[in-house]
Design a protein around this motif. Structure first.
Motif, PDB file in Angstrom:
ATOM      1  N   GLU A   1      -6.018   2.765  -0.489  1.00 16.82           N
ATOM      2  CA  GLU A   1      -7.069   3.148  -1.446  1.00 16.82           C
ATOM      3  C   GLU A   1      -6.551   4.098  -2.525  1.00 16.82           C
ATOM      4  O   GLU A   1      -5.920   5.103  -2.248  1.00 16.82           O
ATOM      5  CB  GLU A   1      -8.207   3.844  -0.682  1.00 16.82           C
TER       6      GLU A   1
ATOM      7  N   ARG B   1      -2.305  12.103   0.709  1.00 14.83           N
ATOM      8  CA  ARG B   1      -3.407  12.732   1.425  1.00 14.83           C
ATOM      9  C   ARG B   1      -3.114  14.218   1.554  1.00 14.83           C
ATOM     10  O   ARG B   1      -2.265  14.636   2.325  1.00 14.83           O
ATOM     11  CB  ARG B   1      -3.575  12.095   2.809  1.00 14.83           C
ATOM     12  N   MET B   2      -3.817  14.999   0.745  1.00 17.10           N
ATOM     13  CA  MET B   2      -3.558  16.435   0.722  1.00 17.10           C
ATOM     14  C   MET B   2      -4.780  17.183   1.238  1.00 17.10           C
ATOM     15  O   MET B   2      -5.876  16.629   1.326  1.00 17.10           O
ATOM     16  CB  MET B   2      -3.296  16.879  -0.718  1.00 17.10           C
TER      17      MET B   2
HETATM   18  P1  ATP Z   1      -9.510   7.953   2.548  1.00 14.97           P
HETATM   19  O1  ATP Z   1     -10.218   6.787   3.189  1.00 14.97           O
HETATM   20  O2  ATP Z   1      -8.131   7.637   2.055  1.00 14.97           O
HETATM   21  O3  ATP Z   1      -9.581   9.207   3.376  1.00 14.97           O
HETATM   22  P2  ATP Z   1     -11.935   8.505   1.205  1.00 14.97           P
HETATM   23  O4  ATP Z   1     -12.573   7.175   1.314  1.00 14.97           O
HETATM   24  O5  ATP Z   1     -12.331   9.586   2.139  1.00 14.97           O
HETATM   25  O6  ATP Z   1     -10.336   8.338   1.249  1.00 14.97           O
HETATM   26  P3  ATP Z   1     -13.382   9.312  -1.098  1.00 14.97           P
HETATM   27  O7  ATP Z   1     -14.204  10.291  -0.376  1.00 14.97           O
HETATM   28  O8  ATP Z   1     -14.008   8.035  -1.541  1.00 14.97           O
HETATM   29  O9  ATP Z   1     -12.045   9.018  -0.274  1.00 14.97           O
HETATM   30  O10 ATP Z   1     -12.704  10.060  -2.328  1.00 14.97           O
HETATM   31  C1  ATP Z   1     -12.441   9.430  -3.555  1.00 14.97           C
HETATM   32  C2  ATP Z   1     -10.974   9.447  -3.912  1.00 14.97           C
HETATM   33  O11 ATP Z   1     -10.425  10.747  -3.740  1.00 14.97           O
HETATM   34  C3  ATP Z   1     -10.125   8.545  -3.044  1.00 14.97           C
HETATM   35  O12 ATP Z   1     -10.146   7.225  -3.523  1.00 14.97           O
HETATM   36  C4  ATP Z   1      -8.757   9.167  -3.187  1.00 14.97           C
HETATM   37  O13 ATP Z   1      -8.109   8.710  -4.370  1.00 14.97           O
HETATM   38  C5  ATP Z   1      -9.065  10.630  -3.355  1.00 14.97           C
HETATM   39  N1  ATP Z   1      -8.843  11.370  -2.115  1.00 14.97           N
HETATM   40  C6  ATP Z   1      -9.674  11.450  -1.044  1.00 14.97           C
HETATM   41  N2  ATP Z   1      -9.147  12.232  -0.102  1.00 14.97           N
HETATM   42  C7  ATP Z   1      -7.942  12.661  -0.577  1.00 14.97           C
HETATM   43  C8  ATP Z   1      -6.920  13.517  -0.072  1.00 14.97           C
HETATM   44  N3  ATP Z   1      -7.031  14.112   1.101  1.00 14.97           N
HETATM   45  N4  ATP Z   1      -5.821  13.738  -0.835  1.00 14.97           N
HETATM   46  C9  ATP Z   1      -5.698  13.159  -2.050  1.00 14.97           C
HETATM   47  N5  ATP Z   1      -6.642  12.352  -2.580  1.00 14.97           N
HETATM   48  C10 ATP Z   1      -7.742  12.104  -1.867  1.00 14.97           C
END
Ligand code: ATP
Length: 513
Positions: free
Chosen positions: A332, A261-262
């Motif tokens: 996820e 999570r970046m």
């Molecule tokens: P999470 O529930 O872990 O916050 P999300 O449901 O908000 O993720 P999405 O908006 O569906 O994530 O984004 C699609 C993909 O982008 C995620 O499946 C993940 O692989 C990636 N992703 C989302 N947020 C981050 C983050 N802060 N750092 C790295 N990868 C991310």
């Protein structure tokens, strides 16, 4: 838990030691949840991106690419709902002053119950041996059924409360479950509040006229606003997809899990435009296709599972995650969302421009529905890297550290090693490097004893070591050593290219899909 933590710590330190991932601005003590990819990391990251692009764009004649700008007109984010609804529910602990995502605290609580379920399964498996029927056990064992019901009740209540924006109930749930601050054990919580995740900035020099902008929190909107441009200029017929990879930015609150999570990360997204009413089939189809892509890398079927969303985002009529078993448990990795006509419909409304498709077969215009597949490149990197790092016991009671990266993704495909630094062996080795570097990333390594160089390349994830020795001078042969089996074979120099190609070729890997 301690074992998981240890494994995760090893992953982080290995990533640094072997030039994969560094903390951003490390000399200034780093910037939290921001990372840089080092000399090997950038190659692995590029290879993952290429592997995705090949499968999604180049192998599908109805999917095309796009590279939209990070800055977008601010109305985009009004239309997409991000200004009003891109929030995380946050809760502060009054004693420790630490801030947490309320939903993550509750999910972690459920993950602990799941660990109990897994323990029961493992115990029963041991007891019943070959006669063990896992499915039956899960559906009939009273203890497991009870645990599972508890998880379902908690998650469904949380889903409903978040959906109805009933944040008081989310707090009530945390209190009823007696969830404590993971760091201090304190249960002294504030109310739950919403917090917007977008980073704001300004466009323009003068304070009076500068326009408020946002760094995009997802790449998807760049695709939606270009939908008609691409459809018209590419003469695309529905169903078709637009794919892109690129940076996205989120002011994440819980950012403790390395590159999982970046605050600045990269997404690989594809929006698939379809006829309204066909979304269920396409949603199922893309779930299957994306899982197959993951499985083609051979990282273990048991390490993936689907998780259907209880709480749907404001734009979705169905959503599932492909979860991967990271060192800290199943989380996820990729999202597959049936986004309806929400985004295009909203952009029509806010821009006053038609974003419709004329279907010649049906002789009618409509706003297409959309299925999205969205995967974080950095999360995929972590999945690949953490899954590949193993400590292996060897026959002679020693251990070796190997990074068993899928060969197609490995930063360097081969290391070319002269056995000694004399007798003309380095010259031959360098000639082999010069020849192979047109086809593959290869490295030359002459420092230390050859055994140590093998270990170094194992830990670096290099699938092949090619050693030039005195026999090479006689008969133009070299030894080729395989990273995973450690087997060595003597082959002619001209055979080396094909041996490597067979193992690292994208075609060989993707055809497994
Ligand atoms: P999470 O529930 O872990 O916050 P999300 O449901 O908000 O993720 P999405 O908006 O569906 O994530 O984004 C699609 C993909 O982008 C995620 O499946 C993940 O692989 C990636 N992703 C989302 N947020 C981050 C983050 N802060 N750092 C790295 N990868 C991310």
């Amino acid at each position: 838990m301690a074992k998981q933590d240890d494994q995760f710590k090893k992953v982080i330190s290995h990533a640094k030691e072997y030039g994969y991932v560094f903390q951003s601005s490390e000399i200034y003590d780093g910037l939290s949840a921001v990372y840089d990819y080092a000399q090997n990391g950038v190659e692995l990251k590029n290879n993952i991106r290429d592997y995705w692009w090949k499968a999604m764009v180049q192998l599908n004649d109805n999917i095309v690419g796009l590279d939209a700008a990070i800055f977008m007109h601010p109305t985009t984010w009004k239309a997409s709902g991000h200004i009003d609804a891109f929030n995380d529910p946050l809760i502060d602990n009054k004693d420790s002053k630490k801030r947490y995502r309320a939903d993550v605290l509750i999910e972690d609580y459920c993950a602990k119950i799941e660990t109990k379920i897994n323990k029961e399964i493992a115990k029963a498996e041991k007891r019943f041996g070959d006669a063990f029927n896992k499915e039956e056990f899960i559906s009939t064992n009273p203890r497991v059924v009870g645990y599972q019901e508890k998880i379902n009740t908690i998650l469904s209540r949380m889903g409903k409360s978040l959906e109805n924006e009933d944040l008081a109930d989310v707090k009530a749930l945390i209190e009823e479950l007696e969830i404590a601050d993971p760091l201090t054990g304190s249960r002294n919580w504030t109310d739950v509040k919403q917090f917007n995740l977008m980073f704001g900035t300004k466009l323009g020099a003068s304070i009076d006229t500068a326009m408020d902008l946002y760094l995009r929190p997802e790449t998807a909107q760049g695709i939606f606003v270009n939908f008609l441009n691409v459809q018209k200029t590419g003469r695309m017929k529905i169903p078709f997809g637009i794919a892109q990879t690129g940076k996205a930015f989120r002011n994440e609150i819980v950012a403790r899990q390395f590159i999982f999570r970046m605050r600045e990360f990269e997404q690989m997204e594809m929006q698939f435009f379809i006829k309204p009413g066909t979304q269920k089939e396409w949603y199922e189809q893309w779930k299957k296709t994306r899982l197959k892509w993951h499985l083609s890398l051979g990282m273990g079927e048991e390490n993936y599972r689907f998780h259907d969303h209880e709480k749907l985002a404001h734009y979705a009529d169905a959503a599932a995650d492909i979860e991967f078993k990271f060192p800290f448990g199943f989380k996820e990795l990729e999202g597959i969302h049936s986004r309806t006509d929400f985004d295009l419909g909203q952009h029509e409304k806010f821009s006053n421009k038609k974003l419709q498709y004329f279907d010649h077969e049906d002789n009618q215009s409509y706003v297409p529905y959309v299925i999205e597949t969205s995967i974080g490149l950095d999360r995929m990197f972590l999945a690949v890297f953490s899954n590949s790092l193993v400590e292996e016991e060897l026959d002679n009671n020693t251990t070796r550290t190997v990074l068993k990266l899928p060969a197609v993704l490995a930063p360097n495909k081969a290391a070319i090693l002269p056995l000694v630094k004399k007798d003309g062996l380095p010259d031959i080795a360098k000639k082999i490097v010069d020849d192979l570097k047109w086809d593959f990333n290869v490295v030359y390594d002459e420092k230390d004893a050859v055994g140590r160089r093998y270990r170094r390349q194992d830990a670096n994830g290099t699938p092949f070591c090619i050693t030039v020795d005195h026999d090479t001078l006689e008969n133009n042969t070299v030894t080729i050593r395989h990273r995973d089996t450690m087997e060595q074979k003597r082959v002619k120099i001209e055979e080396v290219r094909n041996i490597i190609k067979k193992e690292v070729d994208v075609k060989e890997w993707l055809q497994k899909m």
